[in-house]
Scaffold this active site. Structure first.
Site, PDB file in Angstrom:
ATOM      1  N   HIS A  61       0.856  -1.187   0.000  1.00 12.92           N
ATOM      2  CA  HIS A  61       0.000   0.000   0.000  1.00 12.92           C
ATOM      3  C   HIS A  61       0.890   1.233   0.000  1.00 12.92           C
ATOM      4  O   HIS A  61       2.115   1.136   0.156  1.00 12.92           O
ATOM      5  CB  HIS A  61      -0.997  -0.009   1.162  1.00 12.92           C
ATOM      6  CG  HIS A  61      -0.389   0.088   2.534  1.00 12.92           C
ATOM      7  ND1 HIS A  61       0.527  -0.818   3.026  1.00 12.92           N
ATOM      8  CD2 HIS A  61      -0.575   0.987   3.547  1.00 12.92           C
ATOM      9  CE1 HIS A  61       0.862  -0.494   4.266  1.00 12.92           C
ATOM     10  NE2 HIS A  61       0.216   0.615   4.606  1.00 12.92           N
ATOM     11  N   ASP A  65       5.603   4.665   5.162  1.00 12.19           N
ATOM     12  CA  ASP A  65       6.514   3.699   5.805  1.00 12.19           C
ATOM     13  C   ASP A  65       6.651   2.415   4.992  1.00 12.19           C
ATOM     14  O   ASP A  65       7.400   1.514   5.371  1.00 12.19           O
ATOM     15  CB  ASP A  65       6.096   3.403   7.259  1.00 12.19           C
ATOM     16  CG  ASP A  65       4.712   2.803   7.389  1.00 12.19           C
ATOM     17  OD1 ASP A  65       3.782   3.277   6.714  1.00 12.19           O
ATOM     18  OD2 ASP A  65       4.551   1.847   8.175  1.00 12.19           O
ATOM     19  N   HIS A 139      -7.372  -1.811   6.554  1.00  9.41           N
ATOM     20  CA  HIS A 139      -6.403  -0.782   6.924  1.00  9.41           C
ATOM     21  C   HIS A 139      -7.019   0.580   6.613  1.00  9.41           C
ATOM     22  O   HIS A 139      -8.104   0.654   6.033  1.00  9.41           O
ATOM     23  CB  HIS A 139      -5.103  -1.024   6.146  1.00  9.41           C
ATOM     24  CG  HIS A 139      -3.920  -0.288   6.689  1.00  9.41           C
ATOM     25  ND1 HIS A 139      -3.620  -0.220   8.027  1.00  9.41           N
ATOM     26  CD2 HIS A 139      -2.934   0.421   6.067  1.00  9.41           C
ATOM     27  CE1 HIS A 139      -2.517   0.490   8.189  1.00  9.41           C
ATOM     28  NE2 HIS A 139      -2.094   0.908   7.017  1.00  9.41           N
TER      29      HIS A 139
HETATM   30 ZN   LIG Z   1       2.894   0.491   8.014  1.00  6.09          ZN
HETATM   31 ZN   LIG Z   2      -0.104   1.469   6.567  1.00  2.13          ZN
END
Ligand SMILES: [Zn+2]
Ligand SMILES: [Zn+2]
Length: 249
Positions: A61, A65, A139
């Site tokens: 995704h 990060d 998420h």
């Molecule tokens: Zn993450």
């Molecule tokens: Zn994430």
């Protein structure tokens, strides 16, 4: 199949853990990099690899990060004379690259990227007898968990998600599950995983080894508690991944 945990941390800095990155060598000659957050390029070098080794970058995704070092990785390949790269990611990956290259005009026209946007209806043949499939996680933005089938072994990487049926379905009879475990036992959270959230989902999967990754600093000092809890709930092996840990499956 060999796994190199390059980055097992998150968006908050902490000692010893950079952001997300998992390097997989299905046949010890090909290299697939799952996610490439900040610090992963340096860890790739520290693991004994060159940026030129990567045959494909697989993006779960588009959170920073997980993608912050994608352009630095491509730039380092360019500096070393390689401008091609296979990229696989969720819907929106092509647009993300287009926008990134808009921000950095000096990179425009220098790369020959083969970008594939994957979805759960697709099983991608990566070549070299490797197949890649995916399932949606839960998420804050769309995020994909991946299953890589090599010759006689298989890996599932949950990426960022609450524990969910779609990822567990993808996991059935895999050799290894790499699942995120962002926060400690009984921590109240959505869109991520804690050991107690994960435990009920492990009952019906037939997996030999579970590696926990994507640890927030909140997990520091709670690692043993998490392992003790999950070892009571899960019949396979459970470990917490660390940066630069290598395992063979
Ligand atoms: Zn993450
Ligand atoms: Zn994430």
């Amino acid at each position: 199949m060999k796994l190199h945990f390059l980055g097992t941390g998150v968006g908050i800095p902490q000692a010893g853990r950079v952001q997300s990155g998992l390097l997989v060598e299905p046949d010890y000659s090909r290299h697939f990099l799952f996610d490439c957050g900040a610090g992963v390029l340096q860890r790739l070098f520290e693991s004994g690899h060159s940026p030129l080794d990567i045959d494909a970058i697989v993006i779960s995704h588009l959170h920073l990060d997980h993608v912050a070092d994608v352009l630095p990785l491509l730039k380092s390949r360019w500096l070393c004379g390689k401008t091609t790269c296979r990229i696989i990611g969720p819907e929106g990956t092509q647009e993300w690259f287009d926008k990134m290259f808009d921000v950095y005009p000096y990179l425009q026209g220098h790369f020959d990227l083969a970008i594939t946007e994957i979805n759960p209806d697709i099983e991608l043949d990566l070549g070299w007898n490797c197949k890649l499939s995916c399932a949606p996680g839960i998420h804050s933005i769309p995020s994909l968990g991946y299953r890589l089938e090599g010759e006689g072994n298989s890996l599932v990487y949950s990426a960022d998600t609450e524990p969910c049926e779609s990822i567990m379905e993808l996991t059935r009879e895999a050799d290894v599950l790499v699942h995120e475990c962002s926060f400690p036992l009984n921590f109240e959270v959505t869109n991520h995983t804690t050991p107690d959230m994960l435990a009920p989902f492990l009952k019906n999967i037939d997996v030999e080894k579970l590696y926990l990754t994507h640890l927030y600093p909140h997990m520091q000092g709670h690692e043993e508690e998490a392992l003790e809890f999950l070892r009571k709930e899960f019949t396979g092996e459970v470990e917490i991944a660390t940066d630069l840990l290598e395992i063979e499956i």
